[in-house]
Motif scaffolding. Structure first.
Motif, PDB file in Angstrom:
ATOM      1  N   ARG A 246      39.576  37.667  41.157  1.00 27.93           N
ATOM      2  CA  ARG A 246      38.116  37.582  41.138  1.00 27.93           C
ATOM      3  C   ARG A 246      37.445  38.678  41.945  1.00 27.93           C
ATOM      4  O   ARG A 246      36.215  38.698  42.018  1.00 27.93           O
ATOM      5  CB  ARG A 246      37.666  36.231  41.706  1.00 27.93           C
ATOM      6  CG  ARG A 246      38.190  35.022  40.955  1.00 27.93           C
ATOM      7  CD  ARG A 246      37.561  33.755  41.503  1.00 27.93           C
ATOM      8  NE  ARG A 246      38.195  32.554  40.992  1.00 27.93           N
ATOM      9  CZ  ARG A 246      37.848  31.327  41.316  1.00 27.93           C
ATOM     10  NH1 ARG A 246      36.846  31.151  42.186  1.00 27.93           N
ATOM     11  NH2 ARG A 246      38.467  30.289  40.826  1.00 27.93           N
ATOM     12  N   GLN A 247      38.219  39.583  42.578  1.00 28.89           N
ATOM     13  CA  GLN A 247      37.598  40.574  43.463  1.00 28.89           C
ATOM     14  C   GLN A 247      37.321  41.891  42.743  1.00 28.89           C
ATOM     15  O   GLN A 247      36.177  42.310  42.616  1.00 28.89           O
ATOM     16  CB  GLN A 247      38.506  40.827  44.676  1.00 28.89           C
ATOM     17  CG  GLN A 247      38.502  39.721  45.704  1.00 28.89           C
ATOM     18  CD  GLN A 247      39.328  38.527  45.277  1.00 28.89           C
ATOM     19  OE1 GLN A 247      40.315  38.680  44.540  1.00 28.89           O
ATOM     20  NE2 GLN A 247      38.970  37.352  45.745  1.00 28.89           N
ATOM     21  N   HIS A 248      38.356  42.550  42.229  1.00 27.98           N
ATOM     22  CA  HIS A 248      38.188  43.882  41.651  1.00 27.98           C
ATOM     23  C   HIS A 248      39.435  44.235  40.857  1.00 27.98           C
ATOM     24  O   HIS A 248      40.451  43.527  40.897  1.00 27.98           O
ATOM     25  CB  HIS A 248      37.936  44.920  42.754  1.00 27.98           C
ATOM     26  CG  HIS A 248      38.987  44.904  43.828  1.00 27.98           C
ATOM     27  ND1 HIS A 248      40.227  45.499  43.690  1.00 27.98           N
ATOM     28  CD2 HIS A 248      38.994  44.340  45.062  1.00 27.98           C
ATOM     29  CE1 HIS A 248      40.941  45.306  44.774  1.00 27.98           C
ATOM     30  NE2 HIS A 248      40.216  44.598  45.631  1.00 27.98           N
ATOM     31  N   ASN A 249      39.342  45.359  40.149  1.00 29.51           N
ATOM     32  CA  ASN A 249      40.497  45.873  39.415  1.00 29.51           C
ATOM     33  C   ASN A 249      41.374  46.705  40.342  1.00 29.51           C
ATOM     34  O   ASN A 249      40.901  47.280  41.328  1.00 29.51           O
ATOM     35  CB  ASN A 249      40.053  46.726  38.225  1.00 29.51           C
ATOM     36  CG  ASN A 249      39.450  45.883  37.112  1.00 29.51           C
ATOM     37  OD1 ASN A 249      38.251  45.945  36.874  1.00 29.51           O
ATOM     38  ND2 ASN A 249      40.261  45.104  36.429  1.00 29.51           N
ATOM     39  N   GLN A 334      33.567  34.991  36.640  1.00 26.64           N
ATOM     40  CA  GLN A 334      33.926  36.368  36.331  1.00 26.64           C
ATOM     41  C   GLN A 334      35.324  36.681  36.854  1.00 26.64           C
ATOM     42  O   GLN A 334      35.648  36.388  37.998  1.00 26.64           O
ATOM     43  CB  GLN A 334      32.906  37.331  36.944  1.00 26.64           C
ATOM     44  CG  GLN A 334      33.226  38.802  36.688  1.00 26.64           C
ATOM     45  CD  GLN A 334      32.152  39.730  37.219  1.00 26.64           C
ATOM     46  OE1 GLN A 334      31.179  40.009  36.558  1.00 26.64           O
ATOM     47  NE2 GLN A 334      32.326  40.182  38.444  1.00 26.64           N
ATOM     48  N   TYR A 335      36.161  37.289  35.995  1.00 28.80           N
ATOM     49  CA  TYR A 335      37.527  37.651  36.348  1.00 28.80           C
ATOM     50  C   TYR A 335      37.768  39.127  36.025  1.00 28.80           C
ATOM     51  O   TYR A 335      37.185  39.685  35.089  1.00 28.80           O
ATOM     52  CB  TYR A 335      38.538  36.799  35.573  1.00 28.80           C
ATOM     53  CG  TYR A 335      38.590  35.351  35.999  1.00 28.80           C
ATOM     54  CD1 TYR A 335      39.388  34.944  37.058  1.00 28.80           C
ATOM     55  CD2 TYR A 335      37.832  34.384  35.346  1.00 28.80           C
ATOM     56  CE1 TYR A 335      39.441  33.617  37.458  1.00 28.80           C
ATOM     57  CE2 TYR A 335      37.871  33.054  35.730  1.00 28.80           C
ATOM     58  CZ  TYR A 335      38.677  32.684  36.789  1.00 28.80           C
ATOM     59  OH  TYR A 335      38.726  31.373  37.174  1.00 28.80           O
ATOM     60  N   MET A 355      39.678  45.673  32.846  1.00 32.07           N
ATOM     61  CA  MET A 355      38.413  45.214  32.267  1.00 32.07           C
ATOM     62  C   MET A 355      37.949  43.955  33.001  1.00 32.07           C
ATOM     63  O   MET A 355      38.694  43.324  33.757  1.00 32.07           O
ATOM     64  CB  MET A 355      38.558  44.944  30.767  1.00 32.07           C
ATOM     65  CG  MET A 355      39.683  43.992  30.386  1.00 32.07           C
ATOM     66  SD  MET A 355      39.264  42.257  30.480  1.00 32.07           S
ATOM     67  CE  MET A 355      37.928  42.185  29.310  1.00 32.07           C
ATOM     68  N   VAL A 356      36.676  43.613  32.763  1.00 32.08           N
ATOM     69  CA  VAL A 356      36.044  42.455  33.390  1.00 32.08           C
ATOM     70  C   VAL A 356      35.550  41.531  32.282  1.00 32.08           C
ATOM     71  O   VAL A 356      35.000  42.000  31.278  1.00 32.08           O
ATOM     72  CB  VAL A 356      34.874  42.875  34.296  1.00 32.08           C
ATOM     73  CG1 VAL A 356      34.288  41.670  35.012  1.00 32.08           C
ATOM     74  CG2 VAL A 356      35.326  43.921  35.299  1.00 32.08           C
TER      75      VAL A 356
END
Length: 612
Positions: A246-249, A334-335, A355-356
């Motif tokens: 859930r934080q960032h790529n 959001q993931y 991707m998000v």
């Protein structure tokens, strides 16, 4: 003593000053502090007497001025990068190598790296020779040369320089530097044309695409690796790993592992702090207590769980397939999704462009607003939804109200749940008996009706002649001003008649009232000979859901107010006249209230006398 001390000092000077360059540097007097030099031989005498011994030292025996790290070709090299310090790797190419490629893969932080080619203006001193690669850096350190910047890059993504070899270069230098904090990088040198084959090649379109998004799952797809496409399917040496957070790529698999490791460490720190807050320690036994506590770790603590580098993430490294469905996600969240291709033979990996995606929110049911004092027939369609939602906002600053319900289907159970401020306030089953629920403490209320059990005979209101809807519950909500609880109900809802007071054209009825002043209305309905029951019978009695709103005005024969503070004596009577001799009548009494739906007494069937 003086002649014996000279060889000892001479050996120490020769060890500290390798090669003939010590003659140009500082004198031995400056390098070797100590009062014995002032008493013994001078530095000038030492240079003239023993300079020949310094020239015969072999380069292999010299101490390098800087640490020398050689970068081997065709081998993955991992190098640690301390914060703010520049690390150098040196390499030379074969004479036949016309092409080369250098790949640098940072772990999790941006790295600045530069490829430099250094060419010597002339050969090194005659005292130093090119006997081994170990002495080559010593040659250009001491000999004049020219450095040419070939390539430079700054970032946390894997990057490759590929091009022709630099002909004037005698040696190549790879400088790496991390400005943020300590990290590591993997470096690979390839001699010759074409790809190195050490790292998996990404396809022309390295993006991750979504095939479908649901409330708790996301389906991903990506193009296969270019390297995997060239290999036969019988030799599966590549696999794909999907990570979700859930934080960032993440730009690399190493960065993902470091991120998971840091998150586990932060979780352990939070749990340790919470554990210290919850434990009450006696001041005298504080030190002993904590020693005993720490010796028995919590079995649920992350410290005792196996350190899985992927944690509980779904669809991780499942094989060569390029389609994956990630499930067990939370709705409306959001993931970040990352896909990595791993080379099982070389132990390397490459990252696709992540991707998000946001999962869909849960389907919110339709919520109908209830008006003040509105009588609502709650119906359920056969084969349709088995639950209904309503909202009610009471008037007045007290924020109190009354909810009354009554089931119109005897064989089917209906459950009502009332919530306020996100918490369940009350929940109970609704049957034929009247249910009263007191609402207090919230500006608005959510009422949830859920159908349970099996279907059975049902009362059908006049508003639904076609029978498309099947009535289930009758409900009403009212704002209860200046009240502190639910209104009282009669102790019994049975109607009593007196045979001695029954005549050819009149009957006398009695029923229980309440200590509150309320209006009571009596309704009658004539029965034919085929419908009529015996004297005092209950044949053809109307159902519990039949209220005054469903009765004709011609059927109402009497309305009266009644109040008795003593509940045991709260009995009221009424004489109903104008009847026909020998005719059966059905009498209904309704308790008309300001709050809630009217309370219906049990129907009473009475036949007047034929002869008087």
């Amino acid at each position: 003593m003086a002649p014996m001390a000279l060889p000892w000092y001479l050996c120490l000077v020769l060890a500290l000053l390798p090669g003939p360059s010590w003659q140009k540097g500082p004198s031995a007097m400056a390098l070797l502090p100590g009062p014995s030099w002032q008493k013994g031989h001078s530095a000038m005498t030492l240079e003239k007497g023993h300079s020949a011994m310094a020239l015969v030292l072999a380069p292999e025996n010299e101490v390098p001025l800087r640490p020398t790290s050689w970068l081997p070709a065709g081998k993955l090299t991992t190098i640690h990068l301390p914060k703010g310090r520049t690390r150098r790797l040196y390499f030379t190419l074969k004479k036949k190598a016309a092409m080369m490629s250098v790949t640098v893969s940072p772990c999790d932080l941006p790295v600045e790296w530069t490829l430099i080619g250094r060419s010597l203006k002339d050969k090194g001193p005659k005292s130093l020779h090119w006997s081994s690669k170990k002495s080559v850096p010593e040659v250009w350190w001491q000999a004049p040369g020219i450095e040419t910047k070939i390539y430079t890059y700054t970032g946390n993504a894997m990057d490759t320089y590929s091009g022709p070899s630099y002909a004037p270069a005698s040696i190549y230098i790879l400088r790496l530097r991390s400005k943020e904090q300590d990290t590591s990088s993997a470096v690979y040198l390839h001699e010759g044309p074409g790809p190195s084959g050490a790292f998996p090649e990404l396809p022309p379109d390295p993006r991750v695409h979504t095939l479908g998004v649901g409330m708790t799952s996301v389906t991903l797809s990506w193009s296969p690796s270019s390297t995997q496409a060239r290999l036969p399917q019988s030799q599966p040496s590549y696999e794909y790993c999907v990570l979700v957070n859930r934080q960032h790529n993440y730009r690399s698999l190493c960065a993902a592992r470091e991120g998971i490791r840091r998150e586990k460490e932060r979780e352990k720190t939070r749990e340790r702090k919470e554990k210290k807050k919850k434990v009450t320690v006696w001041p005298i036994l504080k030190d002993w207590w904590w020693q005993q506590w720490d010796s028995f770790p919590d079995p649920k603590s992350p410290a005792t769980v196996s350190d899985d580098k992927y944690g509980d993430l779904p669809c991780v490294c499942e094989g060569p397939d390029s389609v994956c469905t990630v499930s067990d996600l939370f709705p409306d969240t959001q993931y970040f999704f990352d896909v990595f291709v791993r080379d099982l033979l070389n132990g390397t990996s490459a990252a696709y462009t992540g991707m998000v995606a946001r999962t869909h929110e849960e389907a919110r049911p339709a919520i109908s607003a209830l008006r003040e004092g509105e009588l609502r027939w709650v119906t359920f369609r056969d084969g349709g939804s088995s639950e209904e939602f309503f909202s009610f906002r009471p008037r007045g600053w007290q924020q109190s109200g009354l909810l009354t319900l009554q089931s119109c289907r005897g064989s089917q159970r209906v459950k009502v749940t009332v919530s306020g401020k996100g918490q369940v306030l009350s929940s109970q089953a609704v049957g034929e008996d009247l249910v009263q629920m007191w609402l207090q403490g919230s500006p608005s209320y959510l009422i949830h009706l859920e159908r349970e059990g099996t279907t059975g005979p049902v009362y059908q209101p006049a508003s639904d002649p076609a029978g498309a809807l099947r009535a289930s519950v009758k409900m009403q909500t009212s704002s209860a001003y200046h009240r502190k609880g639910v209104p009282s109900l009669p102790s019994t809802l049975q109607i009593k008649s007196f045979n001695r007071l029954r005549s050819c054209d009149a009957v006398t009825l009695a029923w229980m009232g309440t200590e509150e002043r309320s209006l009571y209305c009596v309704y009658r309905r004539r029965l034919g000979d085929k419908e009529g029951g015996g004297r005092g019978g209950k044949g053809a009695a109307t159902g519990a859901c039949v209220g005054p709103e469903s009765r004709s005005d011609t059927e109402r024969v009497l309305c009266k107010y009644f109040q008795e503070l003593n509940p045991r004596r709260a009995v009221t009577t009424a004489v109903i006249g104008g009847l026909e001799p020998g005719v059966a009548y059905v009498f209904d009494v309704y308790l008309m209230r300001r709050w809630g739906i009217p309370v219906k007494y049990a129907s009473k069937t009475i036949r007047t006398r034929r002869e008087c």
